[in-house]
Scaffold this motif. Structure first.
Motif, PDB file in Angstrom:
ATOM      1  N   GLY A 126       0.813  -1.202   0.000  1.00 28.46           N
ATOM      2  CA  GLY A 126       0.000   0.000   0.000  1.00 28.46           C
ATOM      3  C   GLY A 126       0.851   1.258   0.000  1.00 28.46           C
ATOM      4  O   GLY A 126       2.063   1.226  -0.220  1.00 28.46           O
ATOM      5  N   MET A 127       0.206   2.373   0.293  1.00 26.70           N
ATOM      6  CA  MET A 127       0.873   3.670   0.295  1.00 26.70           C
ATOM      7  C   MET A 127       1.996   3.739   1.317  1.00 26.70           C
ATOM      8  O   MET A 127       2.990   4.432   1.112  1.00 26.70           O
ATOM      9  N   ASN A 128       1.864   3.025   2.422  1.00 30.48           N
ATOM     10  CA  ASN A 128       2.896   3.037   3.448  1.00 30.48           C
ATOM     11  C   ASN A 128       4.239   2.562   2.881  1.00 30.48           C
ATOM     12  O   ASN A 128       5.287   3.109   3.204  1.00 30.48           O
ATOM     13  N   GLY A 129       4.202   1.553   2.026  1.00 30.02           N
ATOM     14  CA  GLY A 129       5.419   1.048   1.396  1.00 30.02           C
ATOM     15  C   GLY A 129       6.066   2.091   0.508  1.00 30.02           C
ATOM     16  O   GLY A 129       7.296   2.231   0.485  1.00 30.02           O
ATOM     17  N   PHE A 130       5.257   2.843  -0.222  1.00 29.24           N
ATOM     18  CA  PHE A 130       5.793   3.891  -1.088  1.00 29.24           C
ATOM     19  C   PHE A 130       6.416   5.010  -0.255  1.00 29.24           C
ATOM     20  O   PHE A 130       7.448   5.564  -0.622  1.00 29.24           O
ATOM     21  N   GLU A 131       5.800   5.338   0.871  1.00 29.53           N
ATOM     22  CA  GLU A 131       6.351   6.372   1.751  1.00 29.53           C
ATOM     23  C   GLU A 131       7.690   5.923   2.324  1.00 29.53           C
ATOM     24  O   GLU A 131       8.634   6.712   2.401  1.00 29.53           O
ATOM     25  N   LYS A 132       7.791   4.662   2.713  1.00 30.50           N
ATOM     26  CA  LYS A 132       9.053   4.145   3.249  1.00 30.50           C
ATOM     27  C   LYS A 132      10.153   4.184   2.191  1.00 30.50           C
ATOM     28  O   LYS A 132      11.295   4.546   2.475  1.00 30.50           O
ATOM     29  N   VAL A 133       9.821   3.812   0.961  1.00 27.36           N
ATOM     30  CA  VAL A 133      10.790   3.862  -0.129  1.00 27.36           C
ATOM     31  C   VAL A 133      11.209   5.304  -0.392  1.00 27.36           C
ATOM     32  O   VAL A 133      12.392   5.589  -0.604  1.00 27.36           O
ATOM     33  N   PHE A 134      10.258   6.216  -0.358  1.00 28.53           N
ATOM     34  CA  PHE A 134      10.569   7.640  -0.557  1.00 28.53           C
ATOM     35  C   PHE A 134      11.568   8.123   0.492  1.00 28.53           C
ATOM     36  O   PHE A 134      12.583   8.744   0.158  1.00 28.53           O
ATOM     37  N   GLN A 135      11.318   7.814   1.756  1.00 24.02           N
ATOM     38  CA  GLN A 135      12.222   8.233   2.831  1.00 24.02           C
ATOM     39  C   GLN A 135      13.601   7.576   2.676  1.00 24.02           C
ATOM     40  O   GLN A 135      14.636   8.214   2.917  1.00 24.02           O
ATOM     41  N   GLN A 136      13.626   6.319   2.265  1.00 26.51           N
ATOM     42  CA  GLN A 136      14.892   5.630   2.054  1.00 26.51           C
ATOM     43  C   GLN A 136      15.666   6.273   0.899  1.00 26.51           C
ATOM     44  O   GLN A 136      16.881   6.456   0.976  1.00 26.51           O
ATOM     45  N   CYS A 137      14.972   6.651  -0.163  1.00 28.21           N
ATOM     46  CA  CYS A 137      15.630   7.307  -1.303  1.00 28.21           C
ATOM     47  C   CYS A 137      16.247   8.643  -0.892  1.00 28.21           C
ATOM     48  O   CYS A 137      17.318   9.010  -1.395  1.00 28.21           O
TER      49      CYS A 137
END
Length: 157
Positions: A126-137
């Motif tokens: 879900g969106m939570n996974g995309f947010e985590k990837v964004f922060q990691q990037c």
């Protein structure tokens, strides 16, 4: 720290599997961070597989503007770019297996610049996974620029 040269010395290619989630987000975030830091970098992204060639990035992105279409890596990328940043170990292995003998790019796990962690694929989440990837990037972009720009400055001295 903007270079007066027209061609950036740092040319980074962010690579994931299909080039619709992690790598286009990484491309956009790295470009944004470099601009904010005043570092001239050419950034692109691609996938090791051709599943989504010509498609737009996943629409679940909401933190960053991405203006690219999916493409598959080619052997010419190994000489066109100075750094090829793999999202995870599987993609790193694929890149290493196809690396041509005349390759000049440094091929590494992007996480090796920070914490040696792979970027998880948010596609089936879900969106939570995309947010985590964004922060990691964001973290990986800063770590990459810290190391690579530091090395480039040391060579100039």
């Amino acid at each position: 720290m903007l270079s007066s040269e027209s061609e950036p010395q740092i040319k980074a290619l962010v690579v994931c599997l299909g080039n619709i989630c992690r790598s286009p987000m990484g491309e956009a975030v790295l470009k944004d961070i470099a601009t904010k830091r005043g570092v001239q970098v050419h950034v692109d992204s691609c996938g090791t597989a051709g599943y989504h060639v010509g498609e737009e990035p996943d629409e679940r992105y909401n933190n960053v503007s991405i203006d690219s279409l999916a493409r598959q890596i080619s052997t010419s990328d190994f000489v066109r770019f100075t750094h090829i940043l793999a999202a995870d170990e599987n993609n790193l292995r694929h890149l290493e297996s196809m690396k041509p003998h005349n390759a000049t790019a440094e091929v590494r796990l992007w996480g090796s610049y920070h914490d040696n962690k792979a970027i998880p694929d948010p596609y089936y989440g879900g969106m939570n996974g995309f947010e985590k990837v964004f922060q990691q990037c964001i973290r990986l972009s800063h770590a990459f620029l810290d190391e690579v720009v530091g090395k480039a400055e040391a060579k100039e001295v």
